[in-house]
Design a protein around this motif. Sequence first.
Motif, PDB file in Angstrom:
ATOM      1  N   THR A  53       0.650  -1.084   0.049  1.00 16.76           N
ATOM      2  CA  THR A  53       0.139   0.101   0.030  1.00 16.76           C
ATOM      3  C   THR A  53       0.791   1.334   0.192  1.00 16.76           C
ATOM      4  O   THR A  53       0.327   2.379  -0.310  1.00 16.76           O
ATOM      5  CB  THR A  53      -1.150   0.050   1.111  1.00 16.76           C
ATOM      6  N   THR A  54       2.113   1.130   0.365  1.00 16.67           N
ATOM      7  CA  THR A  54       2.829   2.552   0.216  1.00 16.67           C
ATOM      8  C   THR A  54       4.237   2.413  -0.611  1.00 16.67           C
ATOM      9  O   THR A  54       4.196   3.107  -1.629  1.00 16.67           O
ATOM     10  CB  THR A  54       3.405   2.456   1.751  1.00 16.67           C
ATOM     11  N   MET A  88      -3.300   3.733  -6.054  1.00 22.50           N
ATOM     12  CA  MET A  88      -3.410   3.569  -4.683  1.00 22.50           C
ATOM     13  C   MET A  88      -4.608   2.557  -4.616  1.00 22.50           C
ATOM     14  O   MET A  88      -4.793   1.728  -3.929  1.00 22.50           O
ATOM     15  CB  MET A  88      -3.504   4.771  -4.115  1.00 22.50           C
ATOM     16  N   ILE A  89      -5.645   2.600  -5.633  1.00 22.31           N
ATOM     17  CA  ILE A  89      -6.812   2.016  -5.301  1.00 22.31           C
ATOM     18  C   ILE A  89      -6.715   0.520  -5.885  1.00 22.31           C
ATOM     19  O   ILE A  89      -6.873  -0.608  -5.070  1.00 22.31           O
ATOM     20  CB  ILE A  89      -8.101   2.166  -6.275  1.00 22.31           C
ATOM     21  N   LEU A  90      -5.718   0.247  -6.738  1.00 21.49           N
ATOM     22  CA  LEU A  90      -5.176  -1.108  -7.157  1.00 21.49           C
ATOM     23  C   LEU A  90      -4.568  -1.596  -6.115  1.00 21.49           C
ATOM     24  O   LEU A  90      -4.757  -2.813  -5.798  1.00 21.49           O
ATOM     25  CB  LEU A  90      -4.334  -0.866  -8.359  1.00 21.49           C
ATOM     26  N   ALA A  95      -4.125  -5.408  -1.517  1.00 26.45           N
ATOM     27  CA  ALA A  95      -4.093  -5.692  -0.007  1.00 26.45           C
ATOM     28  C   ALA A  95      -5.461  -6.300   0.533  1.00 26.45           C
ATOM     29  O   ALA A  95      -5.225  -7.215   1.299  1.00 26.45           O
ATOM     30  CB  ALA A  95      -3.846  -4.363   0.602  1.00 26.45           C
ATOM     31  N   CYS A  96      -6.556  -6.027   0.038  1.00 16.06           N
ATOM     32  CA  CYS A  96      -8.101  -6.474   0.494  1.00 16.06           C
ATOM     33  C   CYS A  96      -7.987  -7.929   0.103  1.00 16.06           C
ATOM     34  O   CYS A  96      -8.581  -8.729   0.838  1.00 16.06           O
ATOM     35  CB  CYS A  96      -9.052  -5.583  -0.059  1.00 16.06           C
ATOM     36  N   TYR A  97      -7.395  -8.266  -1.001  1.00 19.84           N
ATOM     37  CA  TYR A  97      -7.646  -9.719  -1.349  1.00 19.84           C
ATOM     38  C   TYR A  97      -6.625 -10.465  -0.614  1.00 19.84           C
ATOM     39  O   TYR A  97      -7.245 -11.455  -0.165  1.00 19.84           O
ATOM     40  CB  TYR A  97      -7.282  -9.724  -2.923  1.00 19.84           C
ATOM     41  N   THR A 115     -13.000  -0.203   3.938  1.00 19.48           N
ATOM     42  CA  THR A 115     -13.385   1.166   4.240  1.00 19.48           C
ATOM     43  C   THR A 115     -12.247   2.156   3.371  1.00 19.48           C
ATOM     44  O   THR A 115     -12.845   3.234   2.658  1.00 19.48           O
ATOM     45  CB  THR A 115     -13.564   1.517   5.522  1.00 19.48           C
ATOM     46  N   ILE A 116     -11.145   1.911   3.492  1.00 13.12           N
ATOM     47  CA  ILE A 116     -10.202   2.690   2.964  1.00 13.12           C
ATOM     48  C   ILE A 116     -10.193   2.761   1.441  1.00 13.12           C
ATOM     49  O   ILE A 116     -10.077   3.767   0.765  1.00 13.12           O
ATOM     50  CB  ILE A 116      -8.536   2.343   3.390  1.00 13.12           C
ATOM     51  N   THR A 117     -10.591   1.673   0.892  1.00 13.28           N
ATOM     52  CA  THR A 117     -10.595   1.454  -0.470  1.00 13.28           C
ATOM     53  C   THR A 117     -11.785   2.066  -1.237  1.00 13.28           C
ATOM     54  O   THR A 117     -11.872   3.015  -2.073  1.00 13.28           O
ATOM     55  CB  THR A 117     -10.795  -0.198  -0.967  1.00 13.28           C
TER      56      THR A 117
END
Length: 215
Positions: A53-54, A88-90, A95-97, A115-117
């Motif tokens: 994510t970073t 960032m969405i990708l 990360a969510c997956y 929620t962040i997504t």
Amino acid sequence: MNNTKLFQGISVLLHPIFIPCFVAGLFLFGAHEAPWLDTKARWSLFSLIGTITTLLPISCLLLMQRFGIVQSPHLHNREERSFALSIMILALSIACYILLLKINVSNNLNIAFITITITLIVATIFNFLEKISLHCIGMSGFIGLCLYFITSNINAPIVLFDALGIGVILLGVVMTARLYLKAHTNYQVYLGTFIGLFCGYFGAILSTLILEVPQ
């Protein structure tokens, strides 16, 4: 050090790209989610989240600057910000997956990252209409998340209250910094703050419904 350099430094330290790491650190080391995980496992998970994510989005932006796709990693115009938000969405989707389907160690961590997504997607939509403050969206979204977890759990860890208080202070600091640097108008800063708070709180409620987690 003059005020300009001070507020530029604050803008870097409180950049929204670091919010996923703040959230992961809060739950893994503060709220002690998934108590069966040992310290090494927590650091491994935190490092994985930070890399995805970073470090991944930052590397992509630097490459885009190198090949002239964007002029500056600071992304001063809305068109360039759309590239950054898409990356960032990708990254958050990856990360969510991993968190939901491969690891799944904590419902709260899953809710937070969905929620962040959602917040990033909403920010991208608004970015086509107005140059909203992504810094304010990030910090106020963090506050909205804390509010959700505090209000939805009568036994919420005290660290969430601490994080909420610190988040409110840092939001004031970052709003001041963005206005001082003339990076945004008052309207753009306030709009970003509202969007972040709204998406952080109600996005968490939506995420809970998506995951069918009992409240």
